[in-house]
Write a protein that holds these residues in place. Sequence first.
Motif, mmCIF file in Angstrom:
data_model
loop_
_atom_site.group_PDB
_atom_site.id
_atom_site.type_symbol
_atom_site.label_atom_id
_atom_site.label_comp_id
_atom_site.label_asym_id
_atom_site.label_seq_id
_atom_site.Cartn_x
_atom_site.Cartn_y
_atom_site.Cartn_z
ATOM 1 N N LEU A 168 0.842 -1.188 0.000
ATOM 2 C CA LEU A 168 0.000 0.000 0.000
ATOM 3 C C LEU A 168 0.881 1.242 0.000
ATOM 4 O O LEU A 168 1.973 1.227 0.579
ATOM 5 C CB LEU A 168 -0.903 0.025 1.232
ATOM 6 N N ALA A 169 0.409 2.329 -0.613
ATOM 7 C CA ALA A 169 1.186 3.564 -0.614
ATOM 8 C C ALA A 169 0.272 4.749 -0.890
ATOM 9 O O ALA A 169 -0.776 4.615 -1.544
ATOM 10 C CB ALA A 169 2.301 3.508 -1.652
ATOM 11 N N ALA A 170 0.688 5.921 -0.400
ATOM 12 C CA ALA A 170 -0.051 7.158 -0.631
ATOM 13 C C ALA A 170 0.929 8.313 -0.603
ATOM 14 O O ALA A 170 2.003 8.223 0.018
ATOM 15 C CB ALA A 170 -1.137 7.354 0.429
ATOM 16 N N GLY A 171 0.569 9.420 -1.276
ATOM 17 C CA GLY A 171 1.479 10.558 -1.285
ATOM 18 C C GLY A 171 0.818 11.844 -1.739
ATOM 19 O O GLY A 171 -0.297 11.853 -2.264
ATOM 20 N N TYR A 172 1.539 12.945 -1.508
ATOM 21 C CA TYR A 172 1.113 14.284 -1.941
ATOM 22 C C TYR A 172 2.332 15.015 -2.464
ATOM 23 O O TYR A 172 3.433 14.923 -1.895
ATOM 24 C CB TYR A 172 0.499 15.068 -0.787
ATOM 25 N N LEU A 173 2.141 15.761 -3.557
ATOM 26 C CA LEU A 173 3.223 16.522 -4.166
ATOM 27 C C LEU A 173 2.675 17.851 -4.656
ATOM 28 O O LEU A 173 1.603 17.892 -5.271
ATOM 29 C CB LEU A 173 3.825 15.750 -5.334
ATOM 30 N N GLN A 174 3.402 18.927 -4.381
ATOM 31 C CA GLN A 174 3.002 20.249 -4.867
ATOM 32 C C GLN A 174 4.186 20.937 -5.510
ATOM 33 O O GLN A 174 5.294 20.963 -4.958
ATOM 34 C CB GLN A 174 2.459 21.117 -3.729
#
Length: 386
Positions: free
Chosen positions: A202-208
């Motif tokens: 499982l994996a999750a992320g945020y990038l701006q």
Amino acid sequence: MKKSLIALALTGAFAGAAHAQSSVTLYGLIDAGLVYTNNQLGHSSWQLSSSPTQNSVFGLKGSEDLGGGLHALFKIEQSFMINNGAQAFAGSMFGSQAWVGLQSDPYGTLTFGRQFDVMNDLVGPLTAEWNTWGGSLAGHPFENDNLSANSVVFNNTVKYASPTWNGLTFETMYAFSNKAGNFANNRAYGFAVSYAQGPVNLAAGYLQANGPGNGSGAITTGDTSADFIAQRQRIWSLGGNYTYGPVTAGLVWSHTQIDNAAGVFAFGSGTYLGAGDASAGTLGGSLRLDNYEANLKYALTPAWTVSGAYTYTHGAYNGSAPGWNTAMLQTAYAISKRTDFYVEGVYQNVHGAPQGSVLSHAMINTLSPSSTQTQVAVAAGMRHAF
């Protein structure tokens, strides 16, 4: 004589490295194939293509044991075009990666330089587009979520990766603009987390990214790293897969918000598609994209795999609701641990996009845009890792 001196110098360098409990490794991957496309800029085409599924790269990586569980690390890597030898990242000696850092066994790894983002590191491996069993051709429209392997590379980046605790890993990063008096323009930051235990991943992320593609900074157009030129790009992603014997099945969702977009790049031609572009229309305003991917890989034998993926991308653009259907099917056969052959087909169709915009043209990743709403590509190639 010069060759002898160079060989002697390299031998001495590696011997010294070995004596200091260090290692330096030369590595790489070469991918080349024939690609048929039914429509690129209004014409069918046969091409000898570099990297239909994975970027062709070579590089050096190394480490030095500093004692007490501390290690010095480095990696320098260049991506290149196998059909003509050109640099994939124009004007960059090591455009794919160039970083140095420290790794602590109990505390994690801190690296500095030109690097891939944290979401690509942890969420990307759950997608078909990141892996050899799908690859670049299977990318989501316009590579809008940075999940395809080795696509967008960030300059001036500081990245931290934690050790793995009971299957859990965390990464965070900050990419500086390096602009005096304009600290916030063309900078980026993000975080990601993954969990791997037994058959479950499982994996999750945020990038701006603020101001991607606007001159120099974290993401630039000069080396073709930028996919979009915009005021701001924000990406959320979440995915997982499960392995049962020879079968691995996965689901991935990503959401991309692009504010005040000025244009997008056509990866096959390297052409910027923005206001006034005659080949594929214009792009301007805010763009929202949700990508829903389902993928499957089946190992028929240890050497022979079959894989497929389907992605539906729902968009929102200036009052319209464009949608993309992208489907991929691949079979690959390995004749050794380092060499395999593959055949891959990709289909993409777009509907609901305003006419006259770049969104109304199908554009499979790494290819130039179709002149219609549909594009089909078939690739047959060979990969060799070293």
